[in-house]
Enzyme design. Sequence first.
Site, PDB file in Angstrom:
ATOM      1  N   ASP A  75      48.124  19.846  83.643  1.00 35.75           N
ATOM      2  CA  ASP A  75      48.148  21.122  84.354  1.00 35.75           C
ATOM      3  C   ASP A  75      48.074  22.224  83.312  1.00 35.75           C
ATOM      4  OD1 ASP A  75      48.690  23.412  85.806  1.00 35.75           O
ATOM      5  OD2 ASP A  75      50.312  22.509  86.980  1.00 35.75           O
ATOM      6  N   ASN A 102      37.195  26.458  82.579  1.00 33.07           N
ATOM      7  CA  ASN A 102      36.621  26.471  83.916  1.00 33.07           C
ATOM      8  C   ASN A 102      37.677  26.397  85.011  1.00 33.07           C
ATOM      9  OD1 ASN A 102      34.434  25.758  86.052  1.00 33.07           O
ATOM     10  ND2 ASN A 102      35.865  24.038  86.134  1.00 33.07           N
ATOM     11  N   TYR A 122      42.695  37.101  92.606  1.00 30.18           N
ATOM     12  CA  TYR A 122      41.703  36.292  91.887  1.00 30.18           C
ATOM     13  C   TYR A 122      40.673  37.184  91.210  1.00 30.18           C
ATOM     14  CZ  TYR A 122      37.676  33.122  91.359  1.00 30.18           C
ATOM     15  OH  TYR A 122      36.595  32.419  90.878  1.00 30.18           O
TER      16      TYR A 122
END
Length: 247
Positions: A49, A76, A142
């Site tokens: 993670d 990514n 985001y």
Amino acid sequence: MTTVLVTGGARGVGLGIVRGFLDAGANVVTCGRHEPTTDLGPAEFVQADVRDLSQVDGLVSSVVSRYGSLDVVVNNAGGAPPVEAASASPRLHAKIIELNLIAPLHVSQRANTVMQQQETGGVIVMIGSVSGTRPSPGTAAYGAAKAGLANLATSLAVEWAPKVRVNTVVVGPVDTERSHLHYGDAAGVAAVGATIPMGRMAVPSDVAQACLWLASPSAAYVSGSTITVHGGGERPAFLAASNADPS
């Protein structure tokens, strides 16, 4: 042989990037929170993670231990569920920013420590989004994180030069195995593609090719830059609303 780490490379755009570097003959390592359900070919998968700094340390150490170097990192891993900013919880907003901005910073920091000691240095590529360059309703946190990511890349490019080059690939809508979650059925995907000047959405290999170029000697003098892979962008809405006579 070049050694490449692609975070979040078990599906979607990340998987396309993994396959692109494999086709180019690189050693490729990818990571994710869960075991992949798709075939990664000869790429190595490490369960990690990237939001957990201790796991990032272990990930980078394992790559260097196995292959002797870390030449390219593609940050990514990211994403966010659609949610209105007014109703999203503070915890969700924090988690979104942590995954899309703080985690790439930590991965890059650890990779830079390795790359600075290598004779050939290294390359770091941030995977950004058009959500960070235009309004991002429904994914406000985001979009803000992706905007910050692009700015982060420019700062790191200055701090870590000349050994390490840092660039951003800003990505538009991409047709992946999860497109239905964002755009609906095949008709919805086609309708979105029709709004793009190139007449289609990107596919993961389009993004991979941009990453491959940035990691190559052909881009040896490119750092602190942004490459936009969005097929020409979006036609401004006001043009469709206008009833002015162009003649």
